[in-house]
Design a protein around this motif. Structure first.
Motif, PDB file in Angstrom:
ATOM      1  N   GLY A  15       0.818  -1.211   0.000  1.00 22.53           N
ATOM      2  CA  GLY A  15       0.000   0.000   0.000  1.00 22.53           C
ATOM      3  C   GLY A  15       0.847   1.254   0.000  1.00 22.53           C
ATOM      4  N   GLU A  16       1.940   1.234   0.771  1.00 29.35           N
ATOM      5  CA  GLU A  16       2.851   2.382   0.800  1.00 29.35           C
ATOM      6  C   GLU A  16       3.535   2.571  -0.551  1.00 29.35           C
ATOM      7  OE1 GLU A  16       3.221   4.867   3.016  1.00 29.35           O
ATOM      8  OE2 GLU A  16       1.470   3.869   3.862  1.00 29.35           O
ATOM      9  N   GLN A  17       3.911   1.460  -1.198  1.00 31.57           N
ATOM     10  CA  GLN A  17       4.505   1.555  -2.535  1.00 31.57           C
ATOM     11  C   GLN A  17       3.515   2.168  -3.513  1.00 31.57           C
ATOM     12  OE1 GLN A  17       5.924  -2.265  -3.828  1.00 31.57           O
ATOM     13  NE2 GLN A  17       7.292  -2.500  -2.065  1.00 31.57           N
ATOM     14  N   LEU A  18       2.246   1.782  -3.385  1.00 33.34           N
ATOM     15  CA  LEU A  18       1.211   2.316  -4.276  1.00 33.34           C
ATOM     16  C   LEU A  18       1.035   3.812  -4.059  1.00 33.34           C
ATOM     17  CD1 LEU A  18      -0.962   1.882  -6.400  1.00 33.34           C
ATOM     18  CD2 LEU A  18      -2.530   1.208  -4.561  1.00 33.34           C
ATOM     19  N   ARG A  19       0.954   4.234  -2.797  1.00 35.12           N
ATOM     20  CA  ARG A  19       0.817   5.673  -2.504  1.00 35.12           C
ATOM     21  C   ARG A  19       2.021   6.450  -3.048  1.00 35.12           C
ATOM     22  NH1 ARG A  19      -3.414   6.708   0.894  1.00 35.12           N
ATOM     23  NH2 ARG A  19      -3.950   5.073   2.365  1.00 35.12           N
ATOM     24  N   THR A  20       3.217   5.911  -2.850  1.00 35.75           N
ATOM     25  CA  THR A  20       4.432   6.576  -3.324  1.00 35.75           C
ATOM     26  C   THR A  20       4.429   6.679  -4.849  1.00 35.75           C
ATOM     27  OG1 THR A  20       5.681   5.787  -1.413  1.00 35.75           O
ATOM     28  CG2 THR A  20       6.954   6.458  -3.350  1.00 35.75           C
TER      29      THR A  20
ATOM     30  N   GLU B  14       0.474  -4.921  -9.532  1.00 29.30           N
ATOM     31  CA  GLU B  14       0.933  -5.831  -8.478  1.00 29.30           C
ATOM     32  C   GLU B  14      -0.073  -5.884  -7.335  1.00 29.30           C
ATOM     33  OE1 GLU B  14       4.832  -6.332  -5.549  1.00 29.30           O
ATOM     34  OE2 GLU B  14       4.904  -4.890  -7.191  1.00 29.30           O
ATOM     35  N   VAL B  15      -0.637  -4.728  -6.979  1.00 27.08           N
ATOM     36  CA  VAL B  15      -1.646  -4.693  -5.909  1.00 27.08           C
ATOM     37  C   VAL B  15      -2.888  -5.454  -6.343  1.00 27.08           C
ATOM     38  CG1 VAL B  15      -3.191  -3.185  -4.589  1.00 27.08           C
ATOM     39  CG2 VAL B  15      -0.790  -2.563  -4.893  1.00 27.08           C
ATOM     40  N   VAL B  16      -3.318  -5.262  -7.572  1.00 32.79           N
ATOM     41  CA  VAL B  16      -4.502  -5.970  -8.088  1.00 32.79           C
ATOM     42  C   VAL B  16      -4.261  -7.470  -8.076  1.00 32.79           C
ATOM     43  CG1 VAL B  16      -5.903  -6.378 -10.154  1.00 32.79           C
ATOM     44  CG2 VAL B  16      -5.396  -4.043  -9.435  1.00 32.79           C
TER      45      VAL B  16
END
Length: 189
Positions: free
Chosen positions: A135-140, A184-186
């Protein structure tokens, strides 16, 4: 002993059939082939990206990145498809920072679509960001994409494109990274 003047033909360095021009054309075609081989299948222009339909055999949760019939598509699935559709248009039109710098209106228009997508990304995905490192990677990645979009606009790249090689490269790289993290999150959900 007689010497005959033998003319040695010199290669032509200019013109459409010069070795340089033919080599350049071959390099461009090879690059286009390499990009098209790596890129996902393109959608026809003007058609919105649609979610993959889950198969009838899919379990209750469906395959990764899909949802059972009747449920609304998740924001992250839609986001992943939107970024992929943008990347397809960018590469299918042979866009690059060099082409933007030459003032190609088509590529500048596609870049501006990417800017709009990037600038709104953090707000659009906010409610669906998972907890943890991913989640942090996605926000970044979303924040970096938005920053790259802001920099493209701040440099007036839509009107003064000749100065925008760095901004166009940064936008392309940020959108690629953002798309990779969203996918990747999906896949992990």
């Amino acid at each position: 002993m007689s010497t005959h003047g033998t003319a040695v033909p010199l290669p032509r360095l200019t013109g459409p059939r010069s070795p340089f021009a033919l080599g350049l054309a071959a390099a461009v075609l090879a690059g286009a082939f390499a990009l098209s081989a790596c890129a996902p299948a393109a959608q026809p222009a003007g058609e919105p990206a649609t979610a993959a339909e889950p198969s009838a055999d899919a379990g209750e949760g469906g395959a990764a990145g899909t949802q059972p019939a009747g449920e609304e598509e998740s924001v992250l699935v839609a986001e992943s498809e939107a970024v992929l559709a943008w990347q397809d248009r960018w590469y299918d039109n042979f866009c690059s920072s060099a082409v933007v710098a030459m003032g190609d209106e088509n590529c500048i228009g596609i870049a501006m679509e990417g800017v709009a997508l990037a600038q709104e990304a953090p707000a659009r995905i906010d409610a669906d960001v998972p907890a943890g490192d991913l989640g942090e990677q996605l926000r970044t990645a979303a924040t970096e994409a938005a920053s790259a979009g802001d920099a493209f606009v701040a440099a007036s790249c839509e009107t003064m494109s000749s100065e925008c090689v760095a901004e166009a490269d940064d936008l392309t790289d940020a959108m690629r990274m953002y798309g990779d993290v969203v996918a990747e999150v999906v896949a992990a959900s």
